[in-house]
Design an enzyme around this catalytic site. Structure first.
Site, mmCIF file in Angstrom:
data_model
loop_
_atom_site.group_PDB
_atom_site.id
_atom_site.type_symbol
_atom_site.label_atom_id
_atom_site.label_comp_id
_atom_site.label_asym_id
_atom_site.label_seq_id
_atom_site.Cartn_x
_atom_site.Cartn_y
_atom_site.Cartn_z
ATOM 1 N N GLY B 9 0.840 -1.210 0.000
ATOM 2 C CA GLY B 9 0.000 0.000 0.000
ATOM 3 C C GLY B 9 0.861 1.241 0.000
ATOM 4 O O GLY B 9 0.500 2.268 0.583
ATOM 5 N N LYS B 11 1.530 3.413 -2.139
ATOM 6 C CA LYS B 11 1.071 4.604 -2.861
ATOM 7 C C LYS B 11 0.015 5.373 -2.081
ATOM 8 O O LYS B 11 -0.270 6.517 -2.369
ATOM 9 C CB LYS B 11 0.479 4.196 -4.233
ATOM 10 C CG LYS B 11 1.430 3.419 -5.129
ATOM 11 C CD LYS B 11 2.422 4.324 -5.830
ATOM 12 C CE LYS B 11 3.570 3.533 -6.452
ATOM 13 N NZ LYS B 11 3.161 2.475 -7.387
ATOM 14 N N ARG B 13 -1.890 7.305 1.121
ATOM 15 C CA ARG B 13 -1.375 8.408 1.925
ATOM 16 C C ARG B 13 -0.602 7.890 3.136
ATOM 17 O O ARG B 13 0.471 8.363 3.465
ATOM 18 C CB ARG B 13 -2.539 9.282 2.403
ATOM 19 C CG ARG B 13 -2.113 10.701 2.689
ATOM 20 C CD ARG B 13 -3.274 11.482 3.193
ATOM 21 N NE ARG B 13 -3.967 10.679 4.214
ATOM 22 C CZ ARG B 13 -5.108 11.046 4.776
ATOM 23 N NH1 ARG B 13 -5.694 12.150 4.408
ATOM 24 N NH2 ARG B 13 -5.665 10.280 5.696
ATOM 25 N N GLY B 77 -1.545 -2.192 10.038
ATOM 26 C CA GLY B 77 -2.465 -1.157 10.510
ATOM 27 C C GLY B 77 -3.781 -1.184 9.758
ATOM 28 O O GLY B 77 -4.661 -0.370 10.030
ATOM 29 N N THR B 78 -3.933 -2.117 8.852
ATOM 30 C CA THR B 78 -5.175 -2.260 8.107
ATOM 31 C C THR B 78 -6.308 -2.605 9.065
ATOM 32 O O THR B 78 -6.091 -3.315 10.049
ATOM 33 C CB THR B 78 -5.009 -3.380 7.043
ATOM 34 O OG1 THR B 78 -3.844 -3.078 6.275
ATOM 35 C CG2 THR B 78 -6.223 -3.494 6.148
ATOM 36 N N PHE B 107 -1.730 3.156 16.010
ATOM 37 C CA PHE B 107 -0.271 3.183 16.101
ATOM 38 C C PHE B 107 0.267 4.503 16.666
ATOM 39 O O PHE B 107 1.474 4.692 16.731
ATOM 40 C CB PHE B 107 0.358 2.931 14.724
ATOM 41 C CG PHE B 107 0.520 1.474 14.391
ATOM 42 C CD1 PHE B 107 1.620 0.756 14.861
ATOM 43 C CD2 PHE B 107 -0.419 0.806 13.636
ATOM 44 C CE1 PHE B 107 1.783 -0.585 14.551
ATOM 45 C CE2 PHE B 107 -0.264 -0.546 13.328
ATOM 46 C CZ PHE B 107 0.843 -1.250 13.790
ATOM 47 N N HIS B 134 -12.201 16.929 18.645
ATOM 48 C CA HIS B 134 -11.938 16.651 17.238
ATOM 49 C C HIS B 134 -12.515 17.774 16.376
ATOM 50 O O HIS B 134 -13.304 18.586 16.842
ATOM 51 C CB HIS B 134 -12.576 15.323 16.822
ATOM 52 C CG HIS B 134 -11.825 14.118 17.288
ATOM 53 N ND1 HIS B 134 -11.978 13.595 18.558
ATOM 54 C CD2 HIS B 134 -10.897 13.325 16.676
ATOM 55 C CE1 HIS B 134 -11.190 12.538 18.702
ATOM 56 N NE2 HIS B 134 -10.522 12.353 17.579
ATOM 57 N N LYS B 138 -16.213 15.303 12.096
ATOM 58 C CA LYS B 138 -16.200 13.924 12.592
ATOM 59 C C LYS B 138 -17.640 13.439 12.767
ATOM 60 O O LYS B 138 -18.491 14.156 13.276
ATOM 61 C CB LYS B 138 -15.462 13.862 13.926
ATOM 62 C CG LYS B 138 -15.283 12.446 14.455
ATOM 63 C CD LYS B 138 -14.345 12.440 15.662
ATOM 64 C CE LYS B 138 -14.203 11.038 16.253
ATOM 65 N NZ LYS B 138 -13.732 10.034 15.305
#
Lengths: 248, 248, 248, 248
Positions: B9, B11, B13, B77-78, B107, B134, B138
């Protein structure tokens, strides 16, 4: 089953707060309050299991010798413990049937936890600084607690193999970057109205972690003393510092 | 000796941020960047020792099956891991020569430490509340992280035998005291300009302890991913959550 | 030249703090302390120029009628002033030779400034929320001060033509987004150890502004009372609220 | 009725943010974006009413001379304005039909308000200190904004007749009490992950007031620029600093 508690220095400001804390706790029973002129025997006569000592450096060793020998546990906030004194107390606690002893320089749980967490967090952040806030009548800057906190962070960074912190400062007004304590900048703010407050600020890419402790009142040591009273049965010998009792 | 790293992954962000993080680390060497259409074999061909996967729920299981079997460690982290999926991954890691796996929902080290410290501190304070901040776009309130934090505090209080928190509120505007998550009040503030911030406020007699986490930037997960890459060799099998890697 | 001050309700907790504040001020002279059973004539006999009234709703009107008629200025923190009472006091102050009167619901300068600044800042930010922190024995949530602050923000936004604040919240635990006071979310945190604290958080693109007020001690009204004593000569008639005295 | 806006330096990072801010505003219409090689005549040809200039010190004077003469108003964030340059710009704005000019060293509304409120609050507190937080790649400490804030506080204290602040510090590590800027202590914290943040802490008996500004993002100047565009019609001649536009 309640724990029977005796309080030495019960007339002093700190002693009074401890007395009140014991009295409002259902699991604790106040069995003796001892002033400067009272006999220590009142403690044993009244069956005290744990004795709290917030007295003076000149009386604390005598108090401890008696109480430990009687098998009473001692929670001690009195200052002035040298290595030699600590060694003496430890010896007393190693006799058969001796009481346990907890001596702590700071019983404010929030301050103790701030130091513990600061040590734990230190390896994971590139930068760490300490800012402390006290009333403007304080004589020393930074506070002893802030210095200890910074030392703990520095030790923890060193153990983790972290080097010097990044700091590109090239032009600076003298003092702007604080006092360096083992490489950790410490800043002391003096603000009328404040009591005792400390903030530790850690930074890593894209994030920061701040641990802040506020003491609003001189009674802030009471919860730590009560914790000591409740847990001391489990900690034979001499324990120095509240950290171990927190299991952290 | 550097650790050879492959990024799946690469590519996306998040993947790009990981690539940059690896590239600026002297102890890590980037050996393969894999996009959606590239073959996983490039990882083994280039000798990747640790593979980072921030891809999609529909591709992550295939990626893991391949990498683990090849003996490559996986930092993941998926999202979208069900108990069933976790069980499957665990089985794969138990084969001989299998790679190790770290799967973490968060993470950001500052957020993970906030949860860890909140659990540790909870037994020592009468009150605990969570306030999270936030941006106003959100969709959910409170944030998942704040809910987890409150649950951790509640568990920790229960284990320590603490009962309900004191709250004398008799007259209240609806909502003023926040949402109760397992008895812990959680407040959600929505502020234009902010990113993701959380504050846990503990109170005891005369004092309070505040643990605050600020994420300023979506790169805030990078230090945690790099930590995972560096430590995964020491953690055989499947580890869920970054907490264990922090040794806390 | 000192200002001669009389204190009504001098035995009460608040009155005592005012007495101490006057005594340590070189420019103020304490000439009379009046309890519930003392005659008001002691004020005039001792030449009081400014009288401070922290008494009870049932006695304050009689006190004011007498003092104003004698040309003594009155600084009043007693509660219970209805519109009708305020109108009556105003009439008394319009007699020839009448004393000036300052009646304020809150003499804590930091709280008054927080409200003033919140009104001033409100037009320039997309979002505004209020978080207040008090001890858990407080009966009402949110605090009266927080409600006033929110109302001031709402008025100021309306005057500036701002509409509703952005808030994309779609899934929410009940109470998470606080209580709405005229459209402004207000959150009440109850923390053991805290006294009275308020935070106003404004947000705009890429930035936030936070105004925070901390009262650590019930003496926090003293500086505001002393300011009133020193400035009242310049403010004829009745003034309601300390704001005008701050020149803001 | 929309305001027609031209942007100079539209390709630069700041210019792009201004372009985006104008585009999402219903009451503003973007009519020209000018790069280094484009002719200024595009501004007049497209009917720009307000021109925004975030360019370079070497081009801004030429831009202003042209735009002012054409009757276009100018909102300017370019740096490098000496007294001499300001005087020149002022002269240009005094011609008949000249455009109005706003030049501001800081367009972040939260930072500008922090300075304004700090000046307003200063007379009412015994103590005042400034703590600023930036990323560790910043070259100067303390920041220019923090120095300005401290100078404003010092001026305001002097005007109110306040003397030196109380500070009993007798033992101090060098630097702990910060840098003195006109007698006001200023502390500079450098934290990885942070952007630009400033805190002003005022203290009086039993209370404190904290004004904090956080810039999370380099777009934080946009709301101030948009405010300038909308209000400049009302401010003939040259205005220096955003404060006046805030009506404070």
């Amino acid at each position: 089953m309640t724990i029977k508690v005796g309080v030495l220095g019960a007339k002093g400001r700190v002693g009074q707060a401890v007395v009140e804390g014991v009295e409002v706790s259902d699991d604790l029973e106040l069995v003796a309050t001892i002033g400067r002129d009272d006999s220590l025997e009142l403690l044993s006569l009244n069956g005290a299991e744990v004795v709290v000592d917030f007295t003076q450096p000149d009386s604390v060793m005598g108090n401890l010798e008696y109480c430990i020998a009687q098998g009473m546990h001692c929670v001690v906030g009195t200052t002035g413990f040298t290595d030699e004194r600590l060694k003496q107390v430890e010896e007393w606690t190693q006799q058969e049937g001796a009481g346990h002893v907890l001596i702590a320089p700071n019983f404010a749980i929030s301050a103790v936890l701030t130091m513990v967490f600061a040590r734990q967090a230190a390896p994971y952040f590139e930068t760490a600084e300490v800012v402390e806030f006290h009333h403007p009548t304080k004589l020393d800057a930074p506070s002893g607690t802030a210095i200890h906190t910074a030392q703990g962070i520095a030790e923890s960074r060193a153990k983790a193999g972290l080097g010097a912190m990044p700091d590109a400062t090239a032009q600076s007004l003298e003092g702007a970057r604080g006092a360096l304590v083992d490489g950790i900048p410490v800043h002391a703010v003096r603000t009328r109205g404040m009591v005792a407050h400390e903030e530790v600020i850690f930074g890593a890419e894209g994030q920061s972690l701040t641990i802040r402790q506020d003491s609003y009142d001189r009674n802030s040591f009471t919860p730590g003393v009560l914790l000591g009273i409740r847990e001391i049965e489990k900690f034979p010998g001499l324990t120095y510092g509240l950290e171990e009792y927190l299991g952290l």
